[in-house]
Design a protein around this motif. Structure first.
Motif, PDB file in Angstrom:
ATOM      1  N   GLY B 101      63.178 -13.556   0.897  1.00 20.68           N
ATOM      2  CA  GLY B 101      62.867 -14.821   1.551  1.00 20.68           C
ATOM      3  C   GLY B 101      61.498 -15.399   1.240  1.00 20.68           C
ATOM      4  O   GLY B 101      60.942 -16.157   2.046  1.00 20.68           O
ATOM      5  N   PHE B 102      60.943 -15.088   0.081  1.00 28.03           N
ATOM      6  CA  PHE B 102      59.634 -15.651  -0.262  1.00 28.03           C
ATOM      7  C   PHE B 102      59.726 -17.177  -0.349  1.00 28.03           C
ATOM      8  O   PHE B 102      60.577 -17.718  -1.057  1.00 28.03           O
ATOM      9  N   ALA B 103      58.845 -17.872   0.377  1.00 24.07           N
ATOM     10  CA  ALA B 103      58.953 -19.332   0.449  1.00 24.07           C
ATOM     11  C   ALA B 103      57.782 -20.043  -0.230  1.00 24.07           C
ATOM     12  O   ALA B 103      57.720 -21.267  -0.267  1.00 24.07           O
ATOM     13  N   GLY B 104      56.837 -19.268  -0.773  1.00 29.87           N
ATOM     14  CA  GLY B 104      55.694 -19.890  -1.449  1.00 29.87           C
ATOM     15  C   GLY B 104      56.058 -20.393  -2.832  1.00 29.87           C
ATOM     16  O   GLY B 104      57.240 -20.445  -3.203  1.00 29.87           O
ATOM     17  N   GLU B 105      55.024 -20.768  -3.602  1.00 31.44           N
ATOM     18  CA  GLU B 105      55.279 -21.272  -4.956  1.00 31.44           C
ATOM     19  C   GLU B 105      55.687 -20.115  -5.872  1.00 31.44           C
ATOM     20  O   GLU B 105      55.099 -19.036  -5.818  1.00 31.44           O
ATOM     21  N   LEU B 106      56.690 -20.366  -6.699  1.00 27.74           N
ATOM     22  CA  LEU B 106      57.166 -19.354  -7.650  1.00 27.74           C
ATOM     23  C   LEU B 106      57.074 -19.960  -9.041  1.00 27.74           C
ATOM     24  O   LEU B 106      57.722 -20.977  -9.322  1.00 27.74           O
TER      25      LEU B 106
END
Lengths: 554, 170
Positions: B101-106
């Motif tokens: 569930g990583f929601a930061g910039e990728l």
């Protein structure tokens, strides 16, 4: 069969435009040789020994007559007037020009055909039993699921740069005619105790340099879960498959290195995510896919009357009788038959057809089999829905076209890769060996007496000719720049798939017919009753064959 | 400052990337820092205590499992593609987005070009550092190569083609 709607067509048209752009960027020098190679390779375009080779997908082996006519047109205008059917339900052109490939793709797209993912390290064309939907021993038609897999795998964003190529095969029958146990993933349609449809999932089979029979990692996967589970397998492979060594990068090596239990555990762990993110197939989706593979409008045929008429025709023509025995199979609908057209006539490279033959087969499909043709991994063509009362007239037409050699499943029905005549990977030629064997064993009485024998030839250890799973397998090897041939015995495709055992030291090309003759002589001498070659081999083992071929002192 | 494709626009990259050879004992430069995994592991507390955002970049041989307990503290994860044919990063992105569930910039970095970014975007990447010798404006067109897709992915989990009805008369 499946027909594109406007969405499928738009996506394909966009793909043609994208590939045209990539080709133009390459020709303008904006893409390097290496960069364009990766792009053309996932579009089936190889640069071969003499010219480029373009591989076109025939999804799960289904072709409509108008598609055959378009292939004939392409063969005539962009190639040298012929095409080659491969061992994975693809068709290849051996002489296209790189600059013209975008135009060929546009011609293909106009009949809903393409080269998408026919090469490169991505999910390749999904293959199936060529008798899907008509086989008497079928549990369920594999083709709707193949089509769902085709859509799922087409431009899958995550799996376009895998460690290595990835092949999936599906079989819906009791007998395995899709060689599912030597694919990266093999799926067998099964029913559970309650009658629900599902799949036995087999992973890590394969031929090539390190042949292996696949391992079942799940006995019953409910059909709606299919794509989520495939995605979990692919995700494990994409993350953990080896990328440091070309020969160790197939999924079979990963399954072996981890062990089946650990591999399964990793898949199940990923599946916790993918069964949530990949929506299960809905009843509507499965119904939609099935709606394209409904039975054609069969007529009521008096099966008993047909049997009488056929028996009479057989009695008058030995050649027709032989053709019925070898090339015509039982159909699940009374009064119909499955007809295999042999592309294994002596003197013609196995799997090769001319533009005119393609058109003739298209006409025959329209006249005798609801306009559809199937392609087999044995490199033959199938008319799957022929009314039995019309078999004799069909035979006469097929015979005139040179497609009625009564040898299906016999010694001369050789699976054979293009080999050193055309392929830049090959160590040795394969087509001349096939031809020499066909010429030596041209007595039909003898061949029919031998019965079922698979003889397959690969020109190198990449094993496109499936030599490992032939009862008599031939592998071309290079010894200090000279071509030699190694023989293996006892391999088998099918439900009890097995890999062949190497007989011994290899032979020169000119010795091959004689060596095969010794192997066959021993079989004939040793067989009990109507025992097949494989049965005899399994009973007596390889040693008597070694003695027969190399002498007592081997 | 290098250019970047972020959320479909070309923008200046306002992050400072430290390479894998950066001395783990050296003083940290100012600004938003994109650090290699080894530096993060060595100086996590210090990096988090700065008043500037921090991100981690992973080599393709570094599985994102190594940073699963760091995701709440970082604003950016970058994944390196050493060559375009090394596709591990596509799955790393999906694991980061879908499983954790990583929601930061990728961000995709390394050998990243026009012909990959449509796929990368669907796997959850939202910024792309196009290879230095290629024009990011040209690469931008890669995001528009296809107007529709067959399968679910991180972006567009239920595309319209998955909801087609049985055709009448089919």
């Amino acid at each position: 069969m499946y027909r594109y709607d406007e969405h499928d067509q738009r996506m394909l048209d966009e793909r043609v435009r994208q590939y045209r752009g990539q080709t133009e960027r390459f020709l303008r020098g904006e893409l390097s040789e290496a960069e364009f190679r990766a792009l053309r390779l996932r579009n089936g375009l190889y640069v071969q020994r003499l010219a480029p080779m373009l591989r076109i997908a025939i999804p799960y082996g289904m072709l409509a007559s108008r598609q055959l006519r378009q292939l004939a047109h392409i063969a005539r205008h962009f190639d040298k007037g012929y095409a080659h059917f491969t061992t994975r339900q693809n068709v290849q052109f051996n002489w296209p020009r790189l600059e013209e490939v975008p135009d060929i793709l546009a011609e293909l797209a106009s009949v809903q055909m393409h080269s998408i993912q026919t090469s490169g390290n991505c999910i390749r064309n999904t293959t199936a039993d060529q008798f899907s939907g008509v086989a008497p021993d079928e549990v369920e038609d594999a083709r709707p699921y193949c089509e769902l897999i085709r859509q799922w795998s087409t431009f899958h964003p995550e799996f376009n740069y895998l460690p290595r190529k990835f092949k999936i095969a599906v079989c819906g029958s009791v007998a395995d005619r899709a060689v599912v146990r030597v694919h990266d993933i093999g799926l067998v349609i099964v029913r559970d105790a309650g009658g629900a449809t599902g799949f036995e999932v087999i992973v890590g089979g394969g031929l090539g340099r390190t042949p292996m029979i696949g391992t079942t990692i799940r006995e019953f996967l409910p059909a709606p879960e299919l794509l989520g589970y495939l995605e979990a397998i692919l995700r494990v492979y994409n993350q953990f498959g080896r990328r440091d060594h070309l020969f160790k990068s197939r999924i079979k090596i990963l399954v072996k290195a981890l062990g089946a239990d650990e591999f399964r555990a990793r898949v199940e762990r990923e599946w916790e995510t993918t069964r949530r993110t990949v929506p299960p197939l809905t009843a509507a989706q499965i119904e939609r896919a099935r709606s394209y593979f409904t039975a054609p409008p069969y007529e009521d045929i008096d099966a008993a009357a047909c049997a009488g008429a056929l028996a009479a025709a057989r009695a008058t023509s030995r050649a027709f009788d032989r053709w019925l025995q070898r090339n015509v199979g039982a159909h699940r609908v009374p009064g119909y038959a499955i007809v295999t057209l042999s592309l294994k006539r002596t003197g013609i490279a196995p799997g090769d057809v001319t533009d005119r033959q393609l058109e003739l087969v298209a006409d025959l499909a329209d006249a005798y089999s609801f306009g559809e043709v199937r392609v087999t991994h044995e490199q033959n063509l199938v008319l799957a829905d022929v009314p039995q009362p019309r078999l004799f007239e069909l035979w006469e037409a097929v015979r005139a076209a040179g497609l009625a050699t009564p040898n299906i499943g016999m010694l001369t029905d050789i699976i054979c890769c293009p080999g050193g005549d055309l392929c830049s990977l090959a160590n040795a030629k394969s087509i001349p060996v096939a031809e020499a064997i066909q010429r030596r064993f041209d007595d039909l009485d003898y061949l029919h007496d031998l019965g079922d024998i698979d003889l397959n030839i690969s020109g190198c250890m990449n094993a496109c000719g499936h030599h490992h799973v032939a009862q008599i397998g031939i592998l071309g090897v290079d010894k200090k720049g000279e071509e030699f041939y190694q023989i293996s015995l006892g391999g088998n495709q099918g439900t009890d798939a097995a890999l062949g055992t190497i007989l011994g030291p290899s032979f020169a090309q000119e010795d091959m017919p004689e060596v095969i003759g010794r192997i066959l002589d021993l079989y004939v001498a040793e067989r009990h009753g109507d025992e097949s070659f494989l049965e005899t081999y399994r009973r007596i083992g390889i040693e008597p064959f070694r003695k027969a071929v190399y002498g007592a002192s081997h | 400052m290098a250019l970047l494709i972020r959320h479909g626009d070309i923008v200046a990259d306002d992050w400072v990337r430290l390479d894998a050879e950066f001395d783990t004992a050296a003083p940290l430069p100012p600004g938003k820092l994109l650090v290699p995994l080894c530096l993060w592991n060595a100086r996590r507390a210090e990096l988090v205590a700065r008043d500037q955002p921090v991100g981690i970049w992973l080599a393709s041989s570094e599985h994102p499992e190594a940073i699963v307990d760091a995701l709440e503290d970082i604003a950016l994860v970058a994944i390196d593609f050493p060559v375009f044919s090394d596709g591990r990063g596509y799955s790393y992105a999906r694991v980061l987005r879908d499983t954790w569930g990583f929601a930061g910039e990728l961000r995709a970095i390394g050998d990243v070009q026009r012909d990959q970014i449509f796929l990368m975007k669907r796997c959850g990447f939202d910024s792309f550092q196009i290879r230095a010798d290629r024009d990011p404006t040209d690469a931008l067109a890669g995001l528009e190569e296809f107007s529709l897709v067959y399968q679910s992915a991180t972006v567009d989990p239920l595309p319209p083609l998955l909801q087609r009805e049985v055709r009448r008369g089919a």
